[in-house]
Design a protein around this motif. Structure first.
Motif, PDB file in Angstrom:
ATOM      1  N   LEU A 168       9.122  12.291  -5.400  1.00 45.72           N
ATOM      2  CA  LEU A 168       8.110  10.978  -5.617  1.00 45.72           C
ATOM      3  C   LEU A 168       8.884   9.900  -4.691  1.00 45.72           C
ATOM      4  O   LEU A 168       8.047   9.398  -3.735  1.00 45.72           O
ATOM      5  CB  LEU A 168       8.108  10.494  -7.054  1.00 45.72           C
ATOM      6  CG  LEU A 168       7.206  11.327  -7.795  1.00 45.72           C
ATOM      7  CD1 LEU A 168       7.445  10.985  -9.339  1.00 45.72           C
ATOM      8  CD2 LEU A 168       5.650  11.345  -7.573  1.00 45.72           C
ATOM      9  N   ALA A 169      10.018   9.879  -4.815  1.00 43.98           N
ATOM     10  CA  ALA A 169      10.641   8.583  -3.789  1.00 43.98           C
ATOM     11  C   ALA A 169      10.746   8.923  -2.545  1.00 43.98           C
ATOM     12  O   ALA A 169      10.572   8.043  -1.566  1.00 43.98           O
ATOM     13  CB  ALA A 169      11.890   8.428  -4.496  1.00 43.98           C
ATOM     14  N   GLU A 170      10.973  10.327  -2.057  1.00 40.66           N
ATOM     15  CA  GLU A 170      11.142  10.518  -0.729  1.00 40.66           C
ATOM     16  C   GLU A 170       9.951  10.787   0.195  1.00 40.66           C
ATOM     17  O   GLU A 170      10.043  11.078   1.500  1.00 40.66           O
ATOM     18  CB  GLU A 170      12.042  11.875  -0.554  1.00 40.66           C
ATOM     19  CG  GLU A 170      13.674  11.483  -1.098  1.00 40.66           C
ATOM     20  CD  GLU A 170      14.531  12.593  -0.848  1.00 40.66           C
ATOM     21  OE1 GLU A 170      14.082  13.607  -0.523  1.00 40.66           O
ATOM     22  OE2 GLU A 170      15.663  12.256  -0.946  1.00 40.66           O
ATOM     23  N   ASN A 171       8.876  10.990  -0.340  1.00 43.65           N
ATOM     24  CA  ASN A 171       7.663  11.037   0.319  1.00 43.65           C
ATOM     25  C   ASN A 171       6.379  10.304  -0.178  1.00 43.65           C
ATOM     26  O   ASN A 171       5.576  10.539  -0.930  1.00 43.65           O
ATOM     27  CB  ASN A 171       7.079  12.812   0.040  1.00 43.65           C
ATOM     28  CG  ASN A 171       5.880  12.960   0.867  1.00 43.65           C
ATOM     29  OD1 ASN A 171       5.373  12.192   1.315  1.00 43.65           O
ATOM     30  ND2 ASN A 171       5.538  14.076   0.809  1.00 43.65           N
ATOM     31  N   PRO A 172       6.261   9.040   0.503  1.00 41.84           N
ATOM     32  CA  PRO A 172       5.089   8.014   0.246  1.00 41.84           C
ATOM     33  C   PRO A 172       3.852   8.517   0.486  1.00 41.84           C
ATOM     34  O   PRO A 172       2.986   8.080  -0.034  1.00 41.84           O
ATOM     35  CB  PRO A 172       5.514   6.899   1.434  1.00 41.84           C
ATOM     36  CG  PRO A 172       6.434   7.604   2.188  1.00 41.84           C
ATOM     37  CD  PRO A 172       7.078   8.791   1.726  1.00 41.84           C
ATOM     38  N   ARG A 173       3.742   9.629   1.210  1.00 40.51           N
ATOM     39  CA  ARG A 173       2.371  10.216   1.388  1.00 40.51           C
ATOM     40  C   ARG A 173       1.838  11.161   0.051  1.00 40.51           C
ATOM     41  O   ARG A 173       0.925  11.764   0.087  1.00 40.51           O
ATOM     42  CB  ARG A 173       2.212  10.766   2.741  1.00 40.51           C
ATOM     43  CG  ARG A 173       2.569   9.997   3.931  1.00 40.51           C
ATOM     44  CD  ARG A 173       2.340  10.726   5.344  1.00 40.51           C
ATOM     45  NE  ARG A 173       1.615  11.873   5.248  1.00 40.51           N
ATOM     46  CZ  ARG A 173       2.043  12.867   6.115  1.00 40.51           C
ATOM     47  NH1 ARG A 173       2.703  12.733   7.021  1.00 40.51           N
ATOM     48  NH2 ARG A 173       1.313  14.040   6.146  1.00 40.51           N
ATOM     49  N   LEU A 174       2.864  11.643  -0.518  1.00 50.27           N
ATOM     50  CA  LEU A 174       2.564  12.392  -1.711  1.00 50.27           C
ATOM     51  C   LEU A 174       1.467  11.969  -2.800  1.00 50.27           C
ATOM     52  O   LEU A 174       1.244  10.643  -3.023  1.00 50.27           O
ATOM     53  CB  LEU A 174       3.830  12.417  -2.612  1.00 50.27           C
ATOM     54  CG  LEU A 174       3.800  13.735  -3.452  1.00 50.27           C
ATOM     55  CD1 LEU A 174       3.838  15.035  -2.871  1.00 50.27           C
ATOM     56  CD2 LEU A 174       4.896  13.961  -4.477  1.00 50.27           C
TER      57      LEU A 174
END
Length: 149
Positions: free
Chosen positions: A43-49
């Motif tokens: 969740l933290a490392e992929n803002p496009r998730l």
């Protein structure tokens, strides 16, 4: 004598807007921290998730701490505007979610195997039903109590 514990394994398959975490083994007090950490990292490392899938097909146990972990991941995913899916939930997990009223929190991939679906519902049919226990009326030969004024 301490008995060896079954292992817990977690694999992550990240994508541009979807991540899949595949769970194997027991999700309990001793193993839930790893799932919390790995889901949080996704969740933290992929803002496009936009979609986070937890594949539970090979999960063998989920205790109260495991359920608490799933709820915490749901809260974290919601805060990131990510939809959390519990895919391929085994019958024991479906029962736990139904009993605790938490099934509605998690999106679900439909299982094609009808026998698996029926087993997850405890052998019930697809007909709508009321999950509340029946109300038992109690009858008394004495009149109802009226308060003194």
């Amino acid at each position: 004598m301490t008995l060896p514990r079954p292992s817990f394994a977690l694999t992550v398959e990240p994508g541009p807007d979807t991540a899949h975490l595949r769970l194997t083994g027991e999700l309990d007090y001793d193993t839930c921290a790893e799932l919390t950490r790995r889901a949080g990292t996704c969740l933290a490392e992929n803002p496009r998730l936009r979609e986070l899938h937890l594949d539970c097909a090979h999960l063998t146990l989920c205790d109260s701490m495991g359920l608490s972990t799933l709820i915490q991941i749901h809260r974290n995913a919601t805060a990131h505007q990510v939809r959390l899916h519990l895919d391929n939930a085994p019958p024991f997990l479906e029962r736990l979610l139904a009993i605790t009223g938490t099934r509605r929190l998690f999106a679900q991939v439909q299982v094609q195997d009808q026998s698996h679906q029926a087993q997850a519902r405890g052998g019930q049919t697809d007909e709508p039903h009321d999950e509340r226990p029946p109300v038992r009326k109690q009858f008394s030969s004495t009149p109802p109590h009226t308060p003194c004024l």
